[in-house]
Design an enzyme around this catalytic site. Sequence first.
Site, PDB file in Angstrom:
ATOM      1  CG  HIS A 115      -1.488   1.433   1.554  1.00  0.00           C
ATOM      2  ND1 HIS A 115      -2.181   2.063   0.450  1.00  0.00           N
ATOM      3  CD2 HIS A 115      -1.491   2.116   2.541  1.00  0.00           C
ATOM      4  CE1 HIS A 115      -2.720   3.219   0.837  1.00  0.00           C
ATOM      5  NE2 HIS A 115      -2.118   3.132   2.344  1.00  0.00           N
ATOM      6  CG  HIS A 139      -5.770   6.604   1.974  1.00  0.00           C
ATOM      7  ND1 HIS A 139      -6.275   6.090   2.914  1.00  0.00           N
ATOM      8  CD2 HIS A 139      -4.456   6.122   1.829  1.00  0.00           C
ATOM      9  CE1 HIS A 139      -5.336   5.443   3.957  1.00  0.00           C
ATOM     10  NE2 HIS A 139      -4.049   5.740   3.000  1.00  0.00           N
ATOM     11  CG  HIS A 190      -0.156   7.548   0.946  1.00  0.00           C
ATOM     12  ND1 HIS A 190      -0.207   8.075   2.073  1.00  0.00           N
ATOM     13  CD2 HIS A 190      -0.718   6.448   1.225  1.00  0.00           C
ATOM     14  CE1 HIS A 190      -0.729   7.541   3.030  1.00  0.00           C
ATOM     15  NE2 HIS A 190      -1.089   6.247   2.415  1.00  0.00           N
ATOM     16  CD  GLU A 239       5.016  -2.167 -22.273  1.00  0.00           C
ATOM     17  OE1 GLU A 239       4.914  -3.044 -21.390  1.00  0.00           O
ATOM     18  OE2 GLU A 239       5.209  -2.534 -23.578  1.00  0.00           O
TER      19      GLU A 239
HETATM   20  P1  13P Z   1       0.782   2.831   9.253  1.00  0.00           P
HETATM   21  O1  13P Z   1       1.661   3.842   9.374  1.00  0.00           O
HETATM   22  O2  13P Z   1      -0.015   2.614  10.472  1.00  0.00           O
HETATM   23  O3  13P Z   1       1.139   1.612   8.274  1.00  0.00           O
HETATM   24  O4  13P Z   1      -0.529   3.916   8.188  1.00  0.00           O
HETATM   25  C1  13P Z   1       0.126   4.384   7.082  1.00  0.00           C
HETATM   26  C2  13P Z   1      -0.999   4.574   6.202  1.00  0.00           C
HETATM   27  O5  13P Z   1      -0.890   4.690   4.655  1.00  0.00           O
HETATM   28  C3  13P Z   1      -2.281   4.266   6.501  1.00  0.00           C
HETATM   29  O6  13P Z   1      -3.251   4.285   5.341  1.00  0.00           O
HETATM   30 ZN    ZN Z   2      -2.220   4.981   3.435  1.00  0.00          ZN
END
Ligand code: 13P
Ligand code: ZN
Length: 270
Positions: free
Chosen positions: A139, A210, A141, A169
């Site tokens: 995950h 997010h 950003h 691509e």
């Molecule tokens: P954490 O530091 O708890 O991993 O949270 C970061 C984050 O990106 C939450 O979505």
């Molecule tokens: Zn996050």
Amino acid sequence: MKDILTSSFIKEVSKTIDQMYRLGWDERNGGNLSYILSEEEVRDYLNVNKYNRVIDLYIDASFLSGKIFLVTGSGKYFKNVKENPESNLGIIQINPDGKTANLLWGLIDGAKPTSELSTHLLSHIERLKIDPLHKVVIHTHATNLIAMTFIHSLDEKAYTKTLWKMNTECIIVFPDGIGVIPWMICGNEEIGRETAKKFQESRLIIWAMHGVLGVGQSLDEAFGLIETAEKAAEIFFKISNFPNRKEITDEQLEALSFAFAVKPKSNYLE
Ligand code: 13P
Ligand code: ZN
């Protein structure tokens, strides 16, 4: 026992995290990662019968009983992982009850695993059902993918097709498209369940306003999915203010899919 800091898994995870930080995707503690380790991989570095403490998982992860995960810590800065893995990463093993895990290594000074652990574990469960070789959930950003969610329709087909049309691509790398979750509170089981459900169909999920999640059999695969989509989103912004834009047509996407033997998500091409 060998020094775990010399293991390929700590080195590779730290390197990937550092690369994401340098791409500007992981400000402060933004982003998290989890990576399945086999007992064989850790055997030379850890005694799995010895653990430092027990961690509550707050979900039922019994499907993952016995599995070992390298995870990022909650509130930990990606920029610091490479220099100090033991403070910022942890290795946990899921207990047979599925409700707790043993902390085998790292997360020193009482640090906790990522607040998105429920999303990670629930996503691992769904991906393992589809792909026994699955290993990684990332995950992050990623800047342009997030920015796009503020101005683009969140319809998954529309979102996917815009990205497919930004770079030749894209449809080859993610023919299964991109799942989109509208804004939700993060860090809980609910967003984890929604995310895991979408991972039944796609390997890339956007959390509107997010971030993005990618999965794969390796760090390279999960990272590669995200960077390909992120690059497409960057091109989207570079071209969006110009008149008379050209586009990759649905026919061309169809031809690409045929040439590279990929199956685009059904009913996405006209
Ligand atoms: P954490 O530091 O708890 O991993 O949270 C970061 C984050 O990106 C939450 O979505
Ligand atoms: Zn996050």
